[in-house]
Design an enzyme around this catalytic site. Structure first.
Site, PDB file in Angstrom:
ATOM      1  CG  ASP A  82      -2.013   0.968   1.231  1.00 13.68           C
ATOM      2  OD1 ASP A  82      -2.349   1.465   0.136  1.00 13.68           O
ATOM      3  OD2 ASP A  82      -2.568   1.268   2.310  1.00 13.68           O
ATOM      4  CG  HIS A  83      -0.292   4.923  -0.009  1.00  8.74           C
ATOM      5  ND1 HIS A  83      -0.588   5.962  -0.861  1.00  8.74           N
ATOM      6  CD2 HIS A  83      -1.460   4.571   0.571  1.00  8.74           C
ATOM      7  CE1 HIS A  83      -1.890   6.227  -0.779  1.00  8.74           C
ATOM      8  NE2 HIS A  83      -2.440   5.395   0.079  1.00  8.74           N
ATOM      9  CG  ASP A 104       1.315   7.612  -3.398  1.00  9.22           C
ATOM     10  OD1 ASP A 104       1.286   8.478  -4.301  1.00  9.22           O
ATOM     11  OD2 ASP A 104       0.850   7.805  -2.268  1.00  9.22           O
ATOM     12  CD  GLU A 134      -2.452   8.456  -4.235  1.00  4.62           C
ATOM     13  OE1 GLU A 134      -2.339   7.405  -3.597  1.00  4.62           O
ATOM     14  OE2 GLU A 134      -2.502   9.576  -3.697  1.00  4.62           O
ATOM     15  CG  HIS A 180      -5.340   8.085   3.480  1.00  4.32           C
ATOM     16  ND1 HIS A 180      -4.410   8.754   2.738  1.00  4.32           N
ATOM     17  CD2 HIS A 180      -5.640   6.959   2.792  1.00  4.32           C
ATOM     18  CE1 HIS A 180      -4.147   8.039   1.637  1.00  4.32           C
ATOM     19  NE2 HIS A 180      -4.884   6.951   1.648  1.00  4.32           N
ATOM     20  N   GLY A 181      -8.025   8.054   7.053  1.00  3.45           N
ATOM     21  CA  GLY A 181      -8.423   8.259   8.445  1.00  3.45           C
ATOM     22  C   GLY A 181      -9.930   8.393   8.549  1.00  3.45           C
ATOM     23  CG  HIS A 208      -6.413   5.074  -1.640  1.00  7.95           C
ATOM     24  ND1 HIS A 208      -5.227   4.732  -1.055  1.00  7.95           N
ATOM     25  CD2 HIS A 208      -6.418   4.470  -2.857  1.00  7.95           C
ATOM     26  CE1 HIS A 208      -4.541   3.960  -1.876  1.00  7.95           C
ATOM     27  NE2 HIS A 208      -5.238   3.786  -2.985  1.00  7.95           N
ATOM     28  CB  VAL A 231     -11.654  -0.957   4.695  1.00  7.70           C
ATOM     29  CG1 VAL A 231     -12.157  -0.851   6.136  1.00  7.70           C
ATOM     30  CG2 VAL A 231     -12.779  -0.677   3.711  1.00  7.70           C
ATOM     31  CG  ASN A 232      -5.655   0.512   8.028  1.00  8.16           C
ATOM     32  OD1 ASN A 232      -5.793  -0.451   8.762  1.00  8.16           O
ATOM     33  ND2 ASN A 232      -4.573   1.270   8.045  1.00  8.16           N
TER      34      ASN A 232
HETATM   35 ZN   LIG Z   1      -4.394   5.171   0.635  1.00  7.79          ZN
END
Ligand SMILES: [Zn+2]
Length: 284
Positions: A82-83, A104, A134, A180-181, A208, A231-232
């Site tokens: 990821d990224h 990314d 991205e 994000h977040g 994202h 999803v994180n």
């Molecule tokens: Zn992301």
């Protein structure tokens, strides 16, 4: 089943208008919860692993855990960086056993992003590994990467189309207004940008910052051409809340299994709900 590239399921997702979840793996309990949920829902999925998570778990443990999940479940699972920030990190992951990588290059200039992404695609494709690129910068905080709203630029559709044509990525993350977040308010997702880009490129758009986006907006974005959703944060919140609850109830608890079991169960519920929302249940 061995780990697979995202091309095992993303073309089908785009054609049939469902999305495959990228659920980030932060430790063993995350991996177990995600896999348990996907087995119950018969869904393909993507283990997302950030560079920070690799540092935390160790590259060898990360790959071993993902391989064990794929063997045990029999599901098509991609292990995805990821990224990824550099060509070198992407290659280290592929050599260790990752079946997919994100490069990314969004903090570089448009032309440099194309050039650097192309290098990763060429090497990765030679090894049967899929690549996500991205374009535009997605706001919010993820690991050590922090982008404030002011610097989160929406992707321009004509640039996204050219980016795809020149790089040949297998999935394209574009900044469309998510962050994000967790959100404090409601995100303003630009469905028109998703639709315009997705209608002109054969690969799916990646969303994202899927945590906290209302269900209706998720469904609408999938109809517009999103085929992969990350999803994180929601799993992190569910995990930590469950642990907090156990510890708050009983100050004498010392066996980690007593709080990690409810934490894992809470994440199973989050992932099952997301899989059904994304429509990837019964698609494995
Ligand atoms: Zn992301």
């Amino acid at each position: 089943m061995p780990l697979v590239s995202m091309n095992e399921f993303l073309p089908k997702a785009k054609a049939n208008k469902f999305a495959v979840g990228q659920f980030n793996m932060n430790n063993l309990e995350f991996a177990q919860a995600i896999t348990e949920a996907a087995i119950a829902e018969k869904s393909p999925f993507i283990f997302g692993v950030s560079e920070g998570a690799i540092k935390y778990m160790g590259l060898e443990y990360t790959v071993a855990i993902a391989k064990a999940a794929a063997d045990k479940s029999g599901l098509p699972i991609a292990l995805h960086l990821d990224h990824g920030s550099t060509f070198e990190v992407a290659m280290q992951c592929i050599r260790a056993g990752f079946s997919s990588v994100m490069f990314d290059g969004s903090h570089h200039s448009f032309e440099d992003n194309i050039r650097l992404t192309k290098e990763v695609v060429r090497a990765a494709h030679a090894m049967g590994v899929s690549v996500e690129g991205e374009l535009g910068t997605i706001g919010g905080v993820e690991d050590d990467i922090s982008v404030d709203a002011e610097h989160a630029n929406l992707a321009k559709p004509e640039e996204a189309i050219r980016f795809y044509e020149e790089t040949g990525v297998d999935a394209l993350a574009i900044a469309v207004g998510t962050a994000h977040g967790m959100y404090s308010g409601e995100p303003n997702i630009h469905f028109d940008i998703i639709e315009e880009v997705a209608s002109k490129i054969p690969v799916p758009v990646v969303l994202h910052g899927g945590s906290g986006v209302p269900d209706d907006a998720i469904r609408k974005s999938i109809q517009a051409g999103v085929g992969k959703i990350n999803v994180n944060t929601e799993n992190q919140v569910a995990c930590t809340n469950a642990i907090r609850e156990v510890l708050a109830k009983d100050a004498k608890v010392y066996d980690p299994r007593k709080y990690l079991t409810p934490a894992r169960n809470a994440m199973v519920e989050v992932v099952r709900e997301k899989i059904r929302l994304f429509g990837s249940n019964n698609q494995a």
